[in-house]
Design an enzyme around this catalytic site. Structure first.
Site, PDB file in Angstrom:
ATOM      1  CG  MET A 112      -1.863  -1.211   1.267  1.00  0.00           C
ATOM      2  SD  MET A 112      -2.708  -1.423   2.848  1.00  0.00           S
ATOM      3  CE  MET A 112      -1.425  -2.155   3.859  1.00  0.00           C
ATOM      4  CD  GLN A 149      -6.502   4.247   1.128  1.00  0.00           C
ATOM      5  OE1 GLN A 149      -6.206   4.845   0.087  1.00  0.00           O
ATOM      6  NE2 GLN A 149      -5.598   3.882   2.014  1.00  0.00           N
ATOM      7  CB  THR A 203       0.451   2.316   4.499  1.00  0.00           C
ATOM      8  OG1 THR A 203      -0.514   3.375   4.405  1.00  0.00           O
ATOM      9  CG2 THR A 203      -0.211   1.135   5.163  1.00  0.00           C
ATOM     10  CG  ASN A 204       2.818   7.514   7.284  1.00  0.00           C
ATOM     11  OD1 ASN A 204       3.183   7.847   8.402  1.00  0.00           O
ATOM     12  ND2 ASN A 204       3.668   7.297   6.303  1.00  0.00           N
ATOM     13  CB  THR A 205      -3.260   6.438   4.649  1.00  0.00           C
ATOM     14  OG1 THR A 205      -2.685   7.618   4.075  1.00  0.00           O
ATOM     15  CG2 THR A 205      -4.778   6.538   4.570  1.00  0.00           C
ATOM     16  CB  CYS A 216       2.521   9.640   2.220  1.00  0.00           C
ATOM     17  SG  CYS A 216       2.022   8.410   0.998  1.00  0.00           S
ATOM     18  CB  THR A 217       5.381   4.698   3.185  1.00  0.00           C
ATOM     19  OG1 THR A 217       4.228   4.210   2.490  1.00  0.00           O
ATOM     20  CG2 THR A 217       5.173   4.551   4.691  1.00  0.00           C
ATOM     21  CD  GLU A 218       3.337   5.123  -1.240  1.00  0.00           C
ATOM     22  OE1 GLU A 218       3.065   3.915  -1.173  1.00  0.00           O
ATOM     23  OE2 GLU A 218       2.794   5.996  -0.536  1.00  0.00           O
TER      24      GLU A 218
END
Length: 230
Positions: free
Chosen positions: A10, A52, A83-85, A197-199
């Protein structure tokens, strides 16, 4: 060495970074040819993204719980949600499994406070920036003052994540836009900025900011290594 259980996919772009960071750190600490003991439960982000944006958080919570149970059954010693979200649903993971759960906001807050910073900017998806599950933990449990971008800037940060970064697309135009968003947070008093956000770590780094950036992907992955090797 303990086994790290990752709930990933994710997106897989950032999950791959977790895997690389964890294994490099274990090699560095124990010496070559050591690598980490890792299990990954990886989801289809196309399905996750749809749910989401449709607000189907109960269905997503069930996915997170299933992932936690699968990792526990597979022999993991700790659960890391890549993932943060989706930490919005961390309670589903903690209720589904007896394993320790490493919340991404905690090592991030520790790194921020270690630098003597009390007022921090936050970039991430609209869910992470606007809802209380992440900001609230930083504010109420760690005593930080959290600043988020204005409405137009939040929309651009969110757009770049979902339209570009989750697909591995890195554009100079989006990097320039993020630099401007960071600069405006600094103008408002941010002493540092969370790449929440991990990206985002794929797009911007220290050279893109006048203040320290806190990359949650690296901080979270290193916390997992600390747990596995202690």
């Amino acid at each position: 060495m303990k086994t790290i259980g990752l709930i990933g996919g994710m997106s897989w772009e950032s999950s791959a970074q977790y895997y690389a960071i964890i294994n490099r750190a274990v090699r560095d600490r124990l010496g070559a040819p050591h690598s980490a003991r890792v299990l990954m439960h990886s989801l289809d982000f196309g399905e996750v993204e749809r749910l989401q944006h449709d607000g189907q958080w109960d269905a997503l919570g069930a996915m997170m719980a299933d992932g936690a149970r699968a990792l526990e059954a597979g022999g993991a010693d700790v659960i890391v949600l890549c993932t943060n979200t989706m930490h919005k649903l961390s309670d589903h993971i903690e209720q589904a499994s007896k394993l320790p759960f490493l919340h991404i906001a905690d090592p991030t807050a520790a790194a921020i406070k270690a630098q003597g910073i009390t007022r921090i900017g936050l970039l991430g998806t609209a869910f992470t920036m606007e809802q209380d599950f992440y900001r609230g933990r930083l504010e109420h449990e760690h005593g930080l003052e959290v600043l988020i971008p204005g409405e137009i800037d939040r929309a651009e940060v969110h757009r770049a994540i979902y339209e570009e970064l989750v697909a591995g697309v890195v554009k100079d135009s989006s990097r320039a836009a993020y630099r401007e968003v960071i600069a405006r947070l600094v103008e408002r008093g941010a002493q540092g900025v969370i790449l929440g956000c991990t990206e985002i770590m794929l797009l911007v780094g220290e050279d893109d900011s006048g203040v320290r950036l806190f990359d949650t992907t690296t901080l979270h992955a290193m916390a997992a290594v600390d747990f596995a090797l202690r």
